[in-house]
Write a protein that holds these residues in place. Structure first.
Motif, PDB file in Angstrom:
ATOM      1  N   SER A  55       0.810  -1.220   0.000  1.00 49.28           N
ATOM      2  CA  SER A  55       0.000   0.000   0.000  1.00 49.28           C
ATOM      3  C   SER A  55       0.844   1.270   0.000  1.00 49.28           C
ATOM      4  N   TYR A 104      -6.594   4.129  -0.998  1.00 52.37           N
ATOM      5  CA  TYR A 104      -6.252   3.507   0.286  1.00 52.37           C
ATOM      6  C   TYR A 104      -5.654   4.521   1.254  1.00 52.37           C
ATOM      7  N   GLN A 114      -7.670  -0.899   7.912  1.00 57.47           N
ATOM      8  CA  GLN A 114      -7.293  -1.063   6.511  1.00 57.47           C
ATOM      9  C   GLN A 114      -6.472  -2.328   6.277  1.00 57.47           C
ATOM     10  N   TRP A 116      -4.455  -4.490   2.978  1.00 50.26           N
ATOM     11  CA  TRP A 116      -3.997  -4.572   1.579  1.00 50.26           C
ATOM     12  C   TRP A 116      -3.594  -6.008   1.300  1.00 50.26           C
TER      13      TRP A 116
END
Length: 276
Positions: A55, A104, A114, A116
């Motif tokens: 990310s 993101y 979050q 990824w």
């Protein structure tokens, strides 16, 4: 001797441009070889995958701010269900992963947990589930669950009563039942909200997994490709800017809006000084 002095630089420049055009042909050939076209069926892909993403956002991004803002606005309007899935699709090298990184890292999702996940050509539902668990749970980062039921049970606990942003980068799986199984694993009920951004090269995959309209990534403009080439060739610090500008703009027009091609050619120009 005077004509030689005049012709010599022209020959050198022609040779440089020829090298660059050959480099562009190689990159274009790689796109064809790896079937990086919108109409290609994902099941035809047999290339061994060695790429992986994260990310982390690059410092200098060219030409995707308007699309990022459009996607963020669209997501803001659409996040009314327990799970929202927005695919970004387009040929390889356009910048799908970069655009996903921009979403993101947006302040719009700063209050979200979050995750990824780099999916890759090998679709492994357990691996995806374990990756999500390891990123959301401090206690289970070193544990890899081997049974899907265990993964489902733990994900339900982790995702419950939370707002989660998940990026599934580089999805190739085309089997609808597998994609439905993936979405089922991520649903948490009315108590939570899951937003999923998917990147894929294939429109049919995007349409199968989406809950809202997929975003087709457009090619970059020629001047944007030229900006990338300048960045990667260290244009501003070079003494041969006049020659490089002539070649670079010519090459940029042949990149067909593919960011990766512009980056590769910029690096190639960086290693080709005109006084060789």
């Amino acid at each position: 001797m005077i004509p030689c002095l005049t012709i010599g630089p022209k020959i050198t420049m022609a040779n440089k441009m020829n090298k660059m055009r050959k480099g562009l042909e190689v990159i274009t050939g790689q796109h064809k070889e790896f079937k990086l076209t919108e109409c290609t069926n994902a099941n035809e892909q047999t290339v061994t995958d060695v790429r992986e993403t994260s990310s982390k956002l690059e410092r200098h991004i060219v030409g995707r701010t308007k699309e990022k803002d459009k996607i963020l606005a669209y997501l803001s309007e659409s996040m009314i269900n327990e799970i929202t899935v927005l695919p970004i699709y387009g040929i390889g090298g356009l910048g799908k992963t970069t655009l996903a990184k921009m979403v993101y890292n947006s302040p719009q999702f700063k209050e979200y947990s979050q995750v990824w996940v780099y999916v890759s050509q090998t679709f492994d539902l357990k691996k995806i589930g374990n990756s999500i668990i390891s990123q959301l749970s401090e206690k289970n980062r070193e544990i890899a669950y081997t049974e899907k039921q265990m993964i489902d049970n733990y994900l339900q606990k982790l995702l419950a009563n939370k707002n989660i942003l998940i990026v599934l980068d580089d999805l190739w799986e085309n089997n609808k039942s597998h994609l439905e199984e993936l979405l089922g694993m991520l649903k948490v009920g009315e108590s939570g909200k899951v937003v999923v951004v998917v990147t894929t090269r294939y429109e049919d995959i995007a349409k199968k997994i989406c809950t809202i309209q997929p975003h087709k990534l457009a090619p970059l403009k020629d001047d944007e490709c030229w900006t990338i080439i300048k960045q990667k060739s260290d244009f501003e610090s070079r003494y041969d800017q006049q020659e490089l500008r002539h070649i670079g703009k010519d090459i940029a027009s042949k990149c067909r809006g593919v960011a990766l091609a512009a980056q590769s050619l910029g690096h190639m120009l960086h290693s080709l000084p005109f006084d060789e």
